[in-house]
Design an enzyme around this catalytic site. Structure first.
Site, mmCIF file in Angstrom:
data_model
loop_
_atom_site.group_PDB
_atom_site.id
_atom_site.type_symbol
_atom_site.label_atom_id
_atom_site.label_comp_id
_atom_site.label_asym_id
_atom_site.label_seq_id
_atom_site.Cartn_x
_atom_site.Cartn_y
_atom_site.Cartn_z
ATOM 1 C CG ASP A 31 1.940 13.441 -36.998
ATOM 2 O OD1 ASP A 31 2.722 12.564 -36.572
ATOM 3 O OD2 ASP A 31 2.188 14.657 -37.010
ATOM 4 C CE1 TYR A 34 0.966 6.996 -31.444
ATOM 5 C CE2 TYR A 34 -0.599 8.760 -31.018
ATOM 6 C CZ TYR A 34 0.285 7.799 -30.554
ATOM 7 O OH TYR A 34 0.479 7.645 -29.203
ATOM 8 C CG ASP A 35 -3.736 12.033 -34.731
ATOM 9 O OD1 ASP A 35 -3.053 11.722 -33.734
ATOM 10 O OD2 ASP A 35 -3.596 13.095 -35.361
ATOM 11 C CD GLU A 109 26.690 9.952 -17.125
ATOM 12 O OE1 GLU A 109 27.247 8.858 -17.313
ATOM 13 O OE2 GLU A 109 25.639 10.093 -16.484
ATOM 14 C CE LYS A 111 25.179 18.318 -12.119
ATOM 15 N NZ LYS A 111 24.283 19.442 -12.027
ATOM 16 N NE ARG A 132 19.020 15.148 -5.081
ATOM 17 C CZ ARG A 132 19.854 16.164 -5.091
ATOM 18 N NH1 ARG A 132 19.757 17.077 -6.016
ATOM 19 N NH2 ARG A 132 20.788 16.249 -4.196
ATOM 20 C CD GLU A 167 18.541 16.188 -13.739
ATOM 21 O OE1 GLU A 167 18.563 15.182 -12.984
ATOM 22 O OE2 GLU A 167 18.825 17.335 -13.358
ATOM 23 C CB CYS A 400 6.989 56.404 -25.278
ATOM 24 S SG CYS A 400 6.656 54.792 -25.964
HETATM 25 P P1 AMP Z 1 23.644 19.247 -8.081
HETATM 26 O O1 AMP Z 1 22.160 19.359 -8.046
HETATM 27 O O2 AMP Z 1 24.333 20.466 -8.621
HETATM 28 O O3 AMP Z 1 24.219 18.712 -6.815
HETATM 29 O O4 AMP Z 1 23.957 18.173 -9.193
HETATM 30 C C1 AMP Z 1 23.560 16.865 -9.019
HETATM 31 C C2 AMP Z 1 22.366 16.616 -9.881
HETATM 32 O O5 AMP Z 1 22.716 16.547 -11.239
HETATM 33 C C3 AMP Z 1 21.780 15.301 -9.612
HETATM 34 O O6 AMP Z 1 20.855 15.398 -8.571
HETATM 35 C C4 AMP Z 1 21.115 14.929 -10.882
HETATM 36 O O7 AMP Z 1 19.762 15.324 -10.766
HETATM 37 C C5 AMP Z 1 21.719 15.823 -11.910
HETATM 38 N N1 AMP Z 1 22.256 15.142 -13.090
HETATM 39 C C6 AMP Z 1 22.043 15.527 -14.354
HETATM 40 N N2 AMP Z 1 22.655 14.757 -15.224
HETATM 41 C C7 AMP Z 1 23.313 13.810 -14.504
HETATM 42 C C8 AMP Z 1 24.150 12.737 -14.852
HETATM 43 N N3 AMP Z 1 24.462 12.472 -16.116
HETATM 44 N N4 AMP Z 1 24.643 11.996 -13.853
HETATM 45 C C9 AMP Z 1 24.335 12.280 -12.565
HETATM 46 N N5 AMP Z 1 23.575 13.296 -12.181
HETATM 47 C C10 AMP Z 1 23.055 14.066 -13.130
#
Ligand code: AMP
Length: 686
Positions: A31, A34-35, A109, A111, A132, A167, A400
């Site tokens: 660190d 880096y700084d 994968e 979510k 989005r 995400e 209390c």
């Molecule tokens: P939902 O908002 O419940 O319709 O879920 C879809 C959202 O899941 C998408 O808009 C993505 O933002 C999010 N998401 C998170 N991880 C993934 C992933 N591995 N693949 C696709 N979508 C993902």
């Protein structure tokens, strides 16, 4: 070395170190080093601002705060996902795919529970990032996204245009720290990391967003001009090669393999730095995806499996009560430790007495627990068949548990609160309210300073503030001598605010600014108020029975009496600052309309009130005068219809000149050094 070369070399070293730290999670540079390099680069950039490049690590938090976000149309829509809730539904999805495809490969994968964004690069340079939104149009949050260190600003490949989708999330550990800090400061907590990330990404000031330490995982290639790919796996490998953190996936040839992986991901979710709100199953081959296509909102070639919340039974060992910063008593069950969704749960919230009654939760019961929003455990139900003999319904205590003062239920809610004026649990909130602008208006002693004062035991009630010295305050973190002096001055000045503000500052329930004024005008001194019976209080205009009861209860509480004693000792004025209303306008009601040139509406109203009159906002038969300024409209018409005397601003001003009330105590207090912390204060009321 030429300064240009040195700047480039510094940028490269820092960016490589950043990539290793933020993307590969394998720090190589100390660190300190880096700084040091960063400081050198900053110095050179100050000398040669024309040489600053967009990929400089100094440019992550460059931008000014925005007025609002602009809208961005997504060239490739950001689609949603179809949810499924069981292994059977995953199999049905696979069957649907098999109807039109052969030799299918599925990727599985995690979510990530965050916010979807699109990142756009032109010729390898990050140019724009957008939320989005509705999938077609989102908001431009480029400046905030720059603050995310794992988003590369420059890519090794210089494709004319590249868009990836990822995400954004707040790492779990950052979220816990942030909420802990907010709790200490008495600020509202974020319900979960997702809300915290959303709130952060929508900050108009990138500096705030930068502090939130957001991160991102990229999971899709939206567009790559000049490159062709055949599978999802290939695109993800390519994205990773460009310096992004991607979401890892595994590939399977059938639903059985997919379902096994879903289970495995679910079991390991706690090891991830982000919250996972499901597993995504996708067809891996891009031409297969094109064949099955999309519905209006979702691709047909993918589904999101949602895990059911994990539930476990456990035994209630005890029910304990915590007192929050607002004095609310929150009961919780202490349960036999049980492993639930990755953490060991030892207690769960019961919200309030009504919740306990509704579920009839008793000590000794076996309850089913689950984590709401994956974080806070809650009681789902009581397994009544397992209830041992001899249990009794539970009731919240009547005093209390922290300070012993009586508790009272909110007249319009389920919350039960402690009424102690010096209750340690509520001290921070009481202090910040006491010092707030409309109360005692103590500038320079903000919530963070109050926290330190409490932690160090320097302040146990608001009156203690008046005994603090410059030396003591200067000793606090981030406080310096100068700000300590200013703080003492501000505290000092607040002594003369007067009874009306003091009453509001004390935080007596239902006593707001208005009630403070009304009470001060009526009683003139705190002692006169304290001597008034409840009935006498109710007789005052604007003081209802509930307020009267709260005031009496507050005054009779020994903690309040101690506090008032200390405030008197500190030389805090206990009498009304406003002079008794003159008699000039007694019994008269004024309505102000149109634009006045000499006073604001509030000032004119105050002048009327000081002379014993009332300022009202609507014209009726009871109105004595209407004061009409420029462009007076409907109120003037109504006054004329009702035959009410209309005054011009000049006539009104002339009336005010006839009789001037004396200066107020507050105006007096603004003269230098009424009471000083260093000379023994002469307490006005002792
Ligand atoms: P939902 O908002 O419940 O319709 O879920 C879809 C959202 O899941 C998408 O808009 C993505 O933002 C999010 N998401 C998170 N991880 C993934 C992933 N591995 N693949 C696709 N979508 C993902």
């Amino acid at each position: 070395m030429d300064y240009r070369e040195e700047m480039k070399s510094l940028r490269d070293q820092l960016n490589t170190a950043g990539y290793q730290y933020y993307v590969l999670d394998a720090p190589v540079m100390q660190d300190y080093e880096y700084d040091r390099l960063l400081r050198r680069l900053e110095d050179l950039e100050t000398e040669h601002p024309e040489e600053i490049t967009p990929d400089s690590p100094t440019q992550r938090v460059g931008g000014q705060a925005l007025e609002s976000f602009t809208q961005v149309e997504h060239p490739v829509p950001l689609e949603s996902l179809q949810d499924v809730f069981s292994q059977e539904e995953v199999e049905e999805f696979a069957q649907r795919m098999e109807e039109s495809l052969t030799d299918i490969a599925y990727s599985v994968e995690p979510k990530v529970d965050g916010l979807s964004v699109a990142l756009e690069y032109r010729d390898g340079v990050f140019v724009r990032g957008a939320t989005r939104g509705d999938g077609r149009v989102g908001e431009d949050v480029t400046e905030n996204l720059r603050t995310i260190r794992s988003i590369p600003m420059i890519l090794p490949d210089k494709l004319p245009r590249l868009i990836v989708r990822g995400e954004v999330f707040m790492p779990k550990n950052v979220f816990h720290k942030l909420n802990k800090r907010r709790e200490e400061l008495g600020e509202p907590l974020f319900a979960n990391p997702r809300n915290a990330a959303a709130g952060s990404l929508r900050q108009l000031d990138p500096k705030i967003c930068a502090k939130r330490l957001l991160d991102i995982r990229v999971f899709n290639l939206q567009l790559a001009e000049g490159r062709e790919f055949f599978t999802h796996s290939e695109t993800i490998a390519y994205i990773a090669s460009q310096g992004f953190q991607t979401i890892p996936h595994k590939v399977f040839s059938d639903a059985a393999g997919v379902n096994e992986e879903i289970v495995r991901l679910g079991e390991n979710r706690d090891d991830l730095p982000f919250d996972m709100d499901g597993a995504v199953v996708k067809v891996n081959n891009l031409s297969d995806r094109a064949k099955v296509g999309s519905t209006a909102k979702c691709p047909r070639w993918a589904v999101a499996y949602k895990y059911p919340p994990e539930q476990k039974p456990s035994k209630v060992l005890d029910i304990v009560v915590q007192v929050g910063r607002t004095g609310v008593l929150t009961p919780k069950v202490v349960v036999q430790p049980v492993r639930l969704a990755g953490t060991t749960v030892t207690n769960a919230t019961l919200h309030n007495q009504d919740f306990i009654v509704e579920k009839d939760i008793r000590i000794g019961d076996t309850v089913v627990l689950q984590k709401a929003g994956e974080i806070i455990p809650e009681v789902v139900e009581v397994l009544k068949e397992l209830r041992p003999e001899g249990t009794v319904p539970y009731h919240l205590p009547e005093v209390c548990p922290v300070c012993g003062a009586p508790v009272a239920r909110d007249p319009d809610g389920a919350a039960v609160r402690c009424t102690g004026a010096e209750c340690p649990a509520q001290l921070h909130r009481n202090l910040t309210h006491f010092a707030s602008r409309d109360a005692m208006d103590i500038d320079g002693v903000g919530p963070a300073v109050m926290l330190q004062l409490i932690d160090r035991g320097m302040v146990k009630n608001p009156a203690d503030l008046y005994f603090l010295t410059v030396e003591e305050l200067a000793d606090l973190e981030r406080m310096g001598k100068k700000s300590a002096q200013n703080a003492v001055k501000a505290i000092d000045a607040s002594r003369g605010r007067g009874l009306e503000r003091l009453l509001y500052a004390l935080g007596i329930r239902q006593v707001g600014q208005k009630a403070g004024k009304v009470l001060a005008a009526h009683f003139r001194t705190f002692d006169a108020l304290a001597a008034a019976a409840e009935e006498e209080l109710t007789e005052i205009d604007d003081v209802g029975a509930v307020t009267a009861a709260y005031i009496r209860e507050w005054i009779d509480n020994p903690q309040s009496q101690h506090l008032i004693g200390r405030l008197k000792e500190a030389g805090v004025a206990m009498e009304a600052a406003e002079q008794p209303g003159g008699e000039q306008f007694k019994g008269m009601t004024f309505v102000l309309t149109g634009a006045l040139s000499r006073y604001t509406r509030d000032e004119a109203a105050a002048l009327i009130e000081r002379r014993g009159g009332k300022a009202s906002s609507s014209v009726s038969k009871k109105t004595t005068y209407v004061v009409a300024g420029e462009n007076a409209g409907s109120k003037l018409r109504k006054a004329n219809d009702l035959g009410i005397t209309v005054l011009t601003e000049d006539e009104f001003a002339a009336m005010l000149e006839e009789e001037k009330p004396k200066e107020t105590a507050e105006e007096k207090a603004e003269q230098p050094q009424q009471y000083s912390l260093f000379s023994a204060p002469e307490a006005p009321n002792t």
